[in-house]
Design a protein around this motif. Structure first.
Motif, PDB file in Angstrom:
ATOM      1  N   LEU A  30      76.006   9.352  18.816  1.00 21.58           N
ATOM      2  CA  LEU A  30      74.128   9.688  18.794  1.00 21.58           C
ATOM      3  C   LEU A  30      74.609  10.748  17.702  1.00 21.58           C
ATOM      4  O   LEU A  30      75.028  11.971  17.324  1.00 21.58           O
ATOM      5  CB  LEU A  30      74.564  10.515  20.139  1.00 21.58           C
ATOM      6  CG  LEU A  30      75.505   9.043  21.221  1.00 21.58           C
ATOM      7  CD1 LEU A  30      75.730  10.763  22.394  1.00 21.58           C
ATOM      8  CD2 LEU A  30      74.271   8.912  21.485  1.00 21.58           C
ATOM      9  N   PRO A  31      73.882  10.668  16.714  1.00 23.27           N
ATOM     10  CA  PRO A  31      73.567  11.137  15.723  1.00 23.27           C
ATOM     11  C   PRO A  31      72.795  12.140  15.639  1.00 23.27           C
ATOM     12  O   PRO A  31      72.590  13.617  14.635  1.00 23.27           O
ATOM     13  CB  PRO A  31      73.625  10.481  14.564  1.00 23.27           C
ATOM     14  CG  PRO A  31      72.926   9.266  15.282  1.00 23.27           C
ATOM     15  CD  PRO A  31      73.188   8.374  16.341  1.00 23.27           C
ATOM     16  N   ARG A  32      72.035  11.941  17.074  1.00 23.35           N
ATOM     17  CA  ARG A  32      70.521  13.282  17.261  1.00 23.35           C
ATOM     18  C   ARG A  32      72.002  14.665  17.877  1.00 23.35           C
ATOM     19  O   ARG A  32      70.917  15.399  17.961  1.00 23.35           O
ATOM     20  CB  ARG A  32      69.606  12.700  17.224  1.00 23.35           C
ATOM     21  CG  ARG A  32      68.912  12.098  16.080  1.00 23.35           C
ATOM     22  CD  ARG A  32      67.623  11.859  16.243  1.00 23.35           C
ATOM     23  NE  ARG A  32      67.130  10.602  15.188  1.00 23.35           N
ATOM     24  CZ  ARG A  32      65.869  11.018  14.907  1.00 23.35           C
ATOM     25  NH1 ARG A  32      65.511  12.848  15.813  1.00 23.35           N
ATOM     26  NH2 ARG A  32      65.232  11.106  13.729  1.00 23.35           N
ATOM     27  N   VAL A  33      72.410  14.388  18.132  1.00 22.68           N
ATOM     28  CA  VAL A  33      72.806  15.392  19.740  1.00 22.68           C
ATOM     29  C   VAL A  33      73.301  17.113  18.342  1.00 22.68           C
ATOM     30  O   VAL A  33      73.348  17.025  17.015  1.00 22.68           O
ATOM     31  CB  VAL A  33      74.280  15.065  20.520  1.00 22.68           C
ATOM     32  CG1 VAL A  33      74.476  16.217  20.726  1.00 22.68           C
ATOM     33  CG2 VAL A  33      73.906  14.071  20.774  1.00 22.68           C
ATOM     34  N   LEU A  82      72.025  24.201  28.030  1.00 24.84           N
ATOM     35  CA  LEU A  82      70.698  23.094  28.554  1.00 24.84           C
ATOM     36  C   LEU A  82      70.208  22.495  26.835  1.00 24.84           C
ATOM     37  O   LEU A  82      70.331  21.624  27.231  1.00 24.84           O
ATOM     38  CB  LEU A  82      70.069  23.851  28.992  1.00 24.84           C
ATOM     39  CG  LEU A  82      69.825  24.627  30.011  1.00 24.84           C
ATOM     40  CD1 LEU A  82      69.343  25.464  31.002  1.00 24.84           C
ATOM     41  CD2 LEU A  82      69.858  22.886  31.529  1.00 24.84           C
ATOM     42  N   THR A  83      70.584  23.085  25.740  1.00 30.91           N
ATOM     43  CA  THR A  83      70.037  22.783  24.744  1.00 30.91           C
ATOM     44  C   THR A  83      70.729  21.550  24.328  1.00 30.91           C
ATOM     45  O   THR A  83      69.570  20.376  23.980  1.00 30.91           O
ATOM     46  CB  THR A  83      69.967  23.459  23.458  1.00 30.91           C
ATOM     47  OG1 THR A  83      68.767  24.584  24.385  1.00 30.91           O
ATOM     48  CG2 THR A  83      69.461  22.970  22.153  1.00 30.91           C
ATOM     49  N   SER A  84      71.973  21.617  24.196  1.00 29.49           N
ATOM     50  CA  SER A  84      73.047  20.238  23.725  1.00 29.49           C
ATOM     51  C   SER A  84      72.330  19.431  25.714  1.00 29.49           C
ATOM     52  O   SER A  84      72.847  17.918  24.183  1.00 29.49           O
ATOM     53  CB  SER A  84      74.006  21.154  23.587  1.00 29.49           C
ATOM     54  OG  SER A  84      74.512  22.170  22.786  1.00 29.49           O
ATOM     55  N   ALA A  85      72.519  19.621  26.032  1.00 34.39           N
ATOM     56  CA  ALA A  85      72.874  18.908  27.283  1.00 34.39           C
ATOM     57  C   ALA A  85      70.826  17.656  26.510  1.00 34.39           C
ATOM     58  O   ALA A  85      71.181  17.216  27.728  1.00 34.39           O
ATOM     59  CB  ALA A  85      72.966  19.089  28.363  1.00 34.39           C
ATOM     60  N   LEU A  86      70.125  18.488  27.263  1.00 34.24           N
ATOM     61  CA  LEU A  86      68.350  17.912  26.792  1.00 34.24           C
ATOM     62  C   LEU A  86      68.587  16.251  25.348  1.00 34.24           C
ATOM     63  O   LEU A  86      67.780  15.414  25.357  1.00 34.24           O
ATOM     64  CB  LEU A  86      67.286  18.512  26.997  1.00 34.24           C
ATOM     65  CG  LEU A  86      67.173  20.008  27.721  1.00 34.24           C
ATOM     66  CD1 LEU A  86      66.519  20.608  27.420  1.00 34.24           C
ATOM     67  CD2 LEU A  86      66.387  18.268  28.666  1.00 34.24           C
ATOM     68  N   SER A  87      69.413  17.179  24.388  1.00 35.52           N
ATOM     69  CA  SER A  87      69.557  16.368  22.873  1.00 35.52           C
ATOM     70  C   SER A  87      70.504  15.076  23.117  1.00 35.52           C
ATOM     71  O   SER A  87      69.574  14.589  22.413  1.00 35.52           O
ATOM     72  CB  SER A  87      69.847  17.252  21.529  1.00 35.52           C
ATOM     73  OG  SER A  87      71.777  17.404  22.201  1.00 35.52           O
ATOM     74  N   ILE A  92      70.526   8.998  24.271  1.00 37.95           N
ATOM     75  CA  ILE A  92      71.140   8.491  24.646  1.00 37.95           C
ATOM     76  C   ILE A  92      69.803   7.652  25.269  1.00 37.95           C
ATOM     77  O   ILE A  92      69.201   6.473  24.773  1.00 37.95           O
ATOM     78  CB  ILE A  92      71.395   8.334  26.029  1.00 37.95           C
ATOM     79  CG1 ILE A  92      72.637   9.292  25.938  1.00 37.95           C
ATOM     80  CG2 ILE A  92      71.857   7.214  27.159  1.00 37.95           C
ATOM     81  CD1 ILE A  92      73.292   9.623  26.851  1.00 37.95           C
ATOM     82  N   ARG A  93      68.683   7.886  25.451  1.00 40.39           N
ATOM     83  CA  ARG A  93      67.393   7.593  25.569  1.00 40.39           C
ATOM     84  C   ARG A  93      66.792   6.510  24.424  1.00 40.39           C
ATOM     85  O   ARG A  93      66.378   5.458  23.660  1.00 40.39           O
ATOM     86  CB  ARG A  93      66.633   8.600  25.955  1.00 40.39           C
ATOM     87  CG  ARG A  93      66.366   8.536  27.491  1.00 40.39           C
ATOM     88  CD  ARG A  93      65.188   9.899  27.806  1.00 40.39           C
ATOM     89  NE  ARG A  93      65.704   9.946  29.427  1.00 40.39           N
ATOM     90  CZ  ARG A  93      64.404  10.754  30.007  1.00 40.39           C
ATOM     91  NH1 ARG A  93      63.689  11.792  29.043  1.00 40.39           N
ATOM     92  NH2 ARG A  93      64.470  11.338  31.198  1.00 40.39           N
ATOM     93  N   ARG A  94      66.937   7.346  23.408  1.00 39.50           N
ATOM     94  CA  ARG A  94      66.502   6.827  21.841  1.00 39.50           C
ATOM     95  C   ARG A  94      67.550   5.687  21.776  1.00 39.50           C
ATOM     96  O   ARG A  94      66.596   4.691  21.370  1.00 39.50           O
ATOM     97  CB  ARG A  94      66.542   7.713  21.163  1.00 39.50           C
ATOM     98  CG  ARG A  94      66.108   7.417  19.563  1.00 39.50           C
ATOM     99  CD  ARG A  94      66.289   8.894  18.303  1.00 39.50           C
ATOM    100  NE  ARG A  94      65.527   7.439  17.560  1.00 39.50           N
ATOM    101  CZ  ARG A  94      65.099   8.164  16.394  1.00 39.50           C
ATOM    102  NH1 ARG A  94      64.145   8.714  17.234  1.00 39.50           N
ATOM    103  NH2 ARG A  94      64.789   7.250  15.306  1.00 39.50           N
ATOM    104  N   SER A  95      68.451   5.303  21.504  1.00 36.04           N
ATOM    105  CA  SER A  95      69.573   5.071  21.258  1.00 36.04           C
ATOM    106  C   SER A  95      69.182   3.365  22.702  1.00 36.04           C
ATOM    107  O   SER A  95      69.324   2.723  21.854  1.00 36.04           O
ATOM    108  CB  SER A  95      70.812   5.201  21.602  1.00 36.04           C
ATOM    109  OG  SER A  95      71.180   5.417  22.950  1.00 36.04           O
ATOM    110  N   ARG A  96      69.083   3.432  24.041  1.00 35.46           N
ATOM    111  CA  ARG A  96      68.737   2.282  24.782  1.00 35.46           C
ATOM    112  C   ARG A  96      67.463   1.727  24.001  1.00 35.46           C
ATOM    113  O   ARG A  96      67.507   0.836  24.327  1.00 35.46           O
ATOM    114  CB  ARG A  96      68.448   2.852  26.006  1.00 35.46           C
ATOM    115  CG  ARG A  96      69.725   3.212  26.427  1.00 35.46           C
ATOM    116  CD  ARG A  96      69.874   3.927  28.153  1.00 35.46           C
ATOM    117  NE  ARG A  96      70.837   4.182  28.421  1.00 35.46           N
ATOM    118  CZ  ARG A  96      70.923   4.919  29.426  1.00 35.46           C
ATOM    119  NH1 ARG A  96      70.244   5.091  30.525  1.00 35.46           N
ATOM    120  NH2 ARG A  96      72.041   5.000  30.484  1.00 35.46           N
TER     121      ARG A  96
END
Length: 107
Positions: A30-33, A82-87, A92-96
């Protein structure tokens, strides 16, 4: 619970440090986290532990600073988490979606 116990505050900081290390190990998957908020929370709790340690050593009786520092730390911790959780959710959505696009191309 935490007032007067710097060791408990440092334990919280250590937990966020471990969480930061876990996010670093997931860097390829997950590189964009966003990892900086977790690291910022770790430093924030470490600083609070230092302040609490100094208050305990100096045997501070009236803690006016606690009225400001504890709510500030709690609010910033909540915002950074919250910022980290949203990222993570967006990553995950993007990778899916990328995986689904690859499957439709190959499939």
């Amino acid at each position: 619970m935490l007032l007067g116990h710097p060791e408990r505050i440092w334990a919280v900081a250590a937990l966020f440090g471990v969480l930061f290390i876990v996010t670093l190990t997931m860097r390829k998957r997950l590189p964009r986290v966003r990892r900086w908020p977790i690291l910022a929370v770790c430093f924030l709790w470490s600083a609070l532990g230092y302040l609490e340690y100094n208050a305990v050593v100096s045997k501070a009786n009236i803690r006016i600073d606690a009225i400001i520092t504890y709510p500030t730390v709690y609010v910033l911790t909540t915002l950074f988490i919250l910022t980290s959780a949203l990222s993570v959710v967006h990553a995950i959505r993007r990778s899916r979606s990328i995986t689904e696009q690859d499957e439709t191309k190959n499939g």
